[in-house]
Design a protein around this motif. Sequence first.
Motif, PDB file in Angstrom:
ATOM      1  N   SER A  41     -55.371  24.441  15.012  1.00  0.00           N
ATOM      2  CA  SER A  41     -55.462  25.854  15.418  1.00  0.00           C
ATOM      3  C   SER A  41     -55.909  26.006  16.863  1.00  0.00           C
ATOM      4  O   SER A  41     -55.796  27.101  17.418  1.00  0.00           O
ATOM      5  N   ALA A  42     -56.395  24.934  17.484  1.00  0.00           N
ATOM      6  CA  ALA A  42     -56.767  25.033  18.891  1.00  0.00           C
ATOM      7  C   ALA A  42     -55.552  24.879  19.795  1.00  0.00           C
ATOM      8  O   ALA A  42     -55.605  25.179  20.980  1.00  0.00           O
ATOM      9  N   PRO A  44     -52.418  26.416  20.111  1.00  0.00           N
ATOM     10  CA  PRO A  44     -51.800  27.539  20.838  1.00  0.00           C
ATOM     11  C   PRO A  44     -52.605  27.945  22.072  1.00  0.00           C
ATOM     12  O   PRO A  44     -52.027  28.216  23.125  1.00  0.00           O
ATOM     13  N   TYR A  45     -53.927  27.928  21.960  1.00  0.00           N
ATOM     14  CA  TYR A  45     -54.783  28.297  23.092  1.00  0.00           C
ATOM     15  C   TYR A  45     -54.565  27.323  24.239  1.00  0.00           C
ATOM     16  O   TYR A  45     -54.424  27.730  25.393  1.00  0.00           O
ATOM     17  N   PHE A 140     -67.184  27.249  18.933  1.00  0.00           N
ATOM     18  CA  PHE A 140     -66.800  27.126  20.329  1.00  0.00           C
ATOM     19  C   PHE A 140     -67.983  27.386  21.255  1.00  0.00           C
ATOM     20  O   PHE A 140     -68.074  26.802  22.340  1.00  0.00           O
ATOM     21  N   PHE A 218     -62.728  24.164  27.404  1.00  0.00           N
ATOM     22  CA  PHE A 218     -61.788  23.761  26.376  1.00  0.00           C
ATOM     23  C   PHE A 218     -61.712  22.244  26.225  1.00  0.00           C
ATOM     24  O   PHE A 218     -61.562  21.741  25.117  1.00  0.00           O
ATOM     25  N   TRP A 221     -64.522  21.268  24.098  1.00  0.00           N
ATOM     26  CA  TRP A 221     -64.235  21.706  22.727  1.00  0.00           C
ATOM     27  C   TRP A 221     -63.264  20.743  22.040  1.00  0.00           C
ATOM     28  O   TRP A 221     -63.449  20.357  20.892  1.00  0.00           O
TER      29      TRP A 221
ATOM     30  N   VAL B   9     -54.960  34.618  20.991  1.00  0.00           N
ATOM     31  CA  VAL B   9     -55.421  33.278  20.629  1.00  0.00           C
ATOM     32  C   VAL B   9     -56.816  33.009  21.182  1.00  0.00           C
ATOM     33  O   VAL B   9     -57.180  33.480  22.253  1.00  0.00           O
ATOM     34  N   PRO B  11     -59.865  29.544  21.163  1.00  0.00           N
ATOM     35  CA  PRO B  11     -59.897  28.098  20.921  1.00  0.00           C
ATOM     36  C   PRO B  11     -60.078  27.772  19.447  1.00  0.00           C
ATOM     37  O   PRO B  11     -59.682  26.709  18.991  1.00  0.00           O
ATOM     38  N   GLU B  12     -60.684  28.672  18.674  1.00  0.00           N
ATOM     39  CA  GLU B  12     -60.917  28.367  17.272  1.00  0.00           C
ATOM     40  C   GLU B  12     -59.716  28.677  16.395  1.00  0.00           C
ATOM     41  O   GLU B  12     -59.428  27.959  15.469  1.00  0.00           O
ATOM     42  N   LEU B  79     -55.566  35.644  25.860  1.00  0.00           N
ATOM     43  CA  LEU B  79     -56.379  34.439  25.698  1.00  0.00           C
ATOM     44  C   LEU B  79     -57.821  34.844  25.856  1.00  0.00           C
ATOM     45  O   LEU B  79     -58.213  35.334  26.911  1.00  0.00           O
TER      46      LEU B  79
END
Lengths: 280, 133
Positions: A41-42, A44-45, A140, A218, A221, B9, B11-12, B79
């Motif tokens: 799930s991380a 797309p970011y 996060f 990020f 993370w 979106v 990060p989680e 974002l």
Amino acid sequence: MANLRELRTRVSSIKNIQRVTNAMQLVAAARMRRAQEAITSARPYAQQLDRVLQQLSGSVDPSSHPLFLDRGDARTVYVVVSSDRGLCGGFNTNVCRAGFGSVQADDSVVTVGRKARNFFGNRNVTVANDHADVFRELSFAQAVTIADDVKSRFLAGTVDRVFLVYNEFVSVATQQPVVEQLLPIVPKEVEGSNSEEYLFEPSPEVLLDTLVPRHVNFQVWRALLESNAGEQASRMRAMDNATKNAGELIEDLTREMNKERQASITLELMDIIGGAEAVA
Amino acid sequence: MATFQLDIVTPEKTIYSGDVEQVQAPGADGGFGVLARHQPMLAALAIGQVVFTQADGTNHKLAVSGGFANVSGDGMTVLAETAEMAQEIDIERARVARDRARSRLSDRGQVDMDRAQAALSRATWRLRTCGAE
């Protein structure tokens, strides 16, 4: 030869251990699945962050940002990501050794997780900061705290280089310790500039200022997520082996126990027969 | 009305992905609205709330803690490091965070005024977004 009662207590205590290791394996398997989902799930970011950087690099040079500034490698800080809990095979030893092997005289470490703190605390290495108890409820915000910590050290000029040391989750069977440069940011080759007419609000420079620290957050993370999935996979395998070993031990001991019991029965029979013959 | 693809979106996780008619976002230089076929744009976001309208006319609100809005030919992407839909906001936690930030701000000896200010603003917007005050 051990006596029957001793054998029986040993078998039952090993059975208890086996029950525990088996339960731990199941828990680790469930947590690993969740950790893998978190990695997915991380994604797309990460893709969007790269896209934004690509669009910006058409109008402003990303490497002009202070977090890209290379001052040579005088003082380095290693961020070593371990776990808070043990019983996960060689997971922590591998990553701590990888970090320890790179540390030079002037360098320091920032540890994540209790295991790395204990490892470096017992050796002659400066522990600049430690972040423990991160993985129980991974969020996060914790990655941001760690990233802010090293960013402020880098910007203040107390360190010139920051490396991330963590276990990469290659597959369930393999976790690879990696040493990656976090700061200064290694410029990536951006392919193909954007031809579209883009509006930038407020300006490309301000946008870059917002983007670059987020990129660093990020990266931290991602390392936490990889390490967390790796820890659970490693624990799952360690506990699977322990359960199997306990099974083998139980088998061996049971065989010995049966032999012992048979021997004592034979002995008793001989006594009875001997007695009967004497009477007759 | 014409619709376009919106992705929000963090990060989680991906908070929202779907077709929308319009989006209002808190730009760093003031709020802005986006409709279908908007000019490609990259904007920095402030702490605030994003409101979007789905094709069936329902409105959704979320609290975001700054980030980017990227509008391109194939839709819009928001974002943000954190984003919460109004119905998912923990009101109690937001209140606690706001009170903590306020007490930090009133304490003059604090070094990290910017951080406390940002925390206050995040908490206030979360409360406002879920309609608690």
